[in-house]
Design an enzyme around this catalytic site. Structure first.
Site, PDB file in Angstrom:
ATOM      1  N   ASP A  63       0.822  -1.211   0.000  1.00 41.52           N
ATOM      2  CA  ASP A  63       0.000   0.000   0.000  1.00 41.52           C
ATOM      3  C   ASP A  63       0.858   1.264   0.000  1.00 41.52           C
ATOM      4  O   ASP A  63       1.459   1.616   1.017  1.00 41.52           O
ATOM      5  CB  ASP A  63      -0.902  -0.012   1.239  1.00 41.52           C
ATOM      6  CG  ASP A  63      -1.851   1.157   1.283  1.00 41.52           C
ATOM      7  OD1 ASP A  63      -2.123   1.743   0.215  1.00 41.52           O
ATOM      8  OD2 ASP A  63      -2.321   1.495   2.387  1.00 41.52           O
ATOM      9  N   ASP A 120      -1.730   5.466  -5.445  1.00 36.70           N
ATOM     10  CA  ASP A 120      -2.058   4.593  -4.318  1.00 36.70           C
ATOM     11  C   ASP A 120      -2.276   3.159  -4.793  1.00 36.70           C
ATOM     12  O   ASP A 120      -3.321   2.834  -5.351  1.00 36.70           O
ATOM     13  CB  ASP A 120      -3.317   5.128  -3.620  1.00 36.70           C
ATOM     14  CG  ASP A 120      -3.708   4.299  -2.406  1.00 36.70           C
ATOM     15  OD1 ASP A 120      -2.941   3.395  -2.027  1.00 36.70           O
ATOM     16  OD2 ASP A 120      -4.790   4.562  -1.838  1.00 36.70           O
TER      17      ASP A 120
END
Length: 485
Positions: free
Chosen positions: A51, A262
């Site tokens: 992430d 992201d």
């Protein structure tokens, strides 16, 4: 069952040979890519989502309704549990837990040493773990100001622990390949940690975009648009002299709050008005041959067919500010197979035999006022995150879709200025920092007097503090950043 396992192994081996690297990222339909790790002594094995939209390594420390795989604190002889409560909130979901420290190792990264790192023991969560998810936590790869926080400060990231252990800054790259076929919902990829001396085996041109603020990987998105059919048919790779001025109004709106890269988010998220504009263009194009209900285009429902679809929809273009000049940008060209997500392949039997159903969801989502470039915009590309130098490099890749990168293109004026990408520090933040410096001066004077009068006691306290910091490392950076926003 044995036949399925053999087929899967053959598939993985063939993919590994094709990529010239070992696959170490896997993801189920609609979920981000996860990597295997070992945590603690003796090792406990888990899957963590990779992430770039968060910073903290966080792992489940309790059994959940749909999963009994979690970190057993009592089974690790090397665990240090500080007892400090910490918490984190995400776009979807949140958790609370305890700050701990232990050793982490990546079995697929042979050149990377085992390091002791801070992490969060998640003791309670809400809408954080997806139902029947195959992963147990997050591997946060962003900067410190967006780390989890609590009563004692923010949690040092795993990457910062690696920097400290190697005594040099490291970068990392993601090669996201997506599903291997139209009938497969599992996506594959490769993650690696590198430094400036690591040989780059990808000889394709690198297009760099600067990280504007080192919190998330915040970049300058110049435009997100539907490409014309004519431009899709060109094989243009580089255009250096053409002047293409972007839509300033769109550019300002895309970056009004923040635009981030992201890998923990699936979709491309757009400000509401732009989302409606892009989706309307795609819907009108699709209606030339077929009709899908509005629930699909709003992202609320999946659309299903009895056979896998070959999409003839337009490509999407994402224009990013170039790190080479502030009046240049380049374009990520995203094919429809990236944003028409396979979310399910179902087989059912009836009187006439086996019936297959292939279900898809739209990989675009309304993001309110923010822009998020999720992992579907990175599939088919190799993306290098140079944390210390502050840029993200995009290269074409030999795996995944036929996504392209074109440019650079010139604008007639500075994009930093016309798109309002450089924003002054807010007055509140300036006041906070001034107050901190003032308090710091008072504190130094007061501390000097106390040390002079109580030297033996202070020395004893300092010794104990140093021993503790060898176990847990904390930073106040996140608290300052949060207060200044």
């Amino acid at each position: 069952m044995a036949v399925i396992f053999i087929i899967f192994k053959i598939l993985v081996l063939s993919l590994s040979n094709c990529f010239a690297e070992e696959i170490n990222l896997y993801g189920d339909a609609g979920e981000a890519y996860a990597i295997d790790i070992y945590l603690g002594h003796p090792h406990q094995k888990f899957k963590l989502l990779v992430d770039t939209g968060s910073t903290t390594l966080a792992i489940a420390a309790y059994a959940r309704e749909d999963s009994n795989i979690y970190f057993h604190s009592d089974n690790s002889s090397s665990l240090y549990n500080s007892g400090h409560k910490i918490q984190a909130a995400y776009t979807q979901g949140n958790w609370t837990g305890l700050l701990a420290s232990d050793f982490i190792q990546f079995p697929s990264l042979n050149g990377l040493p085992e390091v002791r790192t801070d992490f969060a023991l998640i003791t309670e969560s809400h809408d954080f773990f997806t139902k029947a998810s195959a992963w147990q936590g997050l591997l946060g790869l962003a900067y410190m100001p967006v780390g989890a926080w609590g009563e004692a400060g923010s949690v040092e990231s795993w990457l910062d622990a690696v920097d400290r252990n190697l005594n040099r800054p490291v970068s990392f790259y993601l090669k996201l390949c997506g599903p291997v076929s139209a009938t497969n919902t599992t996506h594959y990829g490769y993650f690696n940690v590198v430094d400036d001396h690591t040989r780059n085996y990808n000889r394709n041109k690198t297009f760099r975009t600067p990280v504007l603020r080192k919190r998330w990987y915040e970049v300058g998105v110049i435009a997100i648009r539907v490409m014309s059919t004519k431009s899709n048919e060109t094989n243009e790779v580089q255009v250096q002299d053409e002047v293409r001025d972007p839509d300033e109004e769109m550019c300002v709106k895309l970056n009004a709050v923040k635009s981030i890269v992201d890998s923990g988010t699936t979709q491309i998220k757009l400000p509401d008005k732009l989302f409606r504009q892009v989706v309307d263009e795609l819907k009108n194009e699709f209606r030339k041959s077929e009709v899908i209900l509005d629930e699909f285009w709003n992202g609320r429902e999946a659309a299903c067919w009895p056979e896998p679809q070959v999409w003839s929809l337009p490509w999407l273009a994402i224009d990013l500010l170039s790190a080479d000049a502030d009046n240049q940008y380049f374009t990520l060209e995203i094919p429809p197979q990236n944003y028409m997500l396979v979310v399910g392949v179902h087989n059912s039997s009836n009187t006439t035999g086996t019936v297959s159903t292939y279900c898809y969801k739209l990989g675009l989502e309304a993001g309110g006022t923010e822009t998020v470039i999720g992992y579907i915009a990175m599939e088919g590309l190799q993306v290098l995150f140079n944390r210390s130098a502050g840029w993200i490099g995009f290269q074409s890749s030999e795996c995944g879709s036929n996504a392209r990168i074109t440019g650079p293109y010139n604008a007639s004026e500075s994009l930093l200025s016309s798109c309002q990408l450089i924003r002054p520090v807010a007055d509140v933040a300036t006041s906070i920092k001034a107050a901190q410096w003032s308090l710091c001066g008072v504190f130094i004077i007061a501390t000097s007097v106390i040390i002079y009068l109580l030297a033996p006691t202070v020395k004893s306290l300092c010794d104990r503090k140093v021993r503790r910091l060898q176990q847990i490392s904390l930073s106040q950076t996140a608290l300052v950043e949060q207060e200044s926003e």
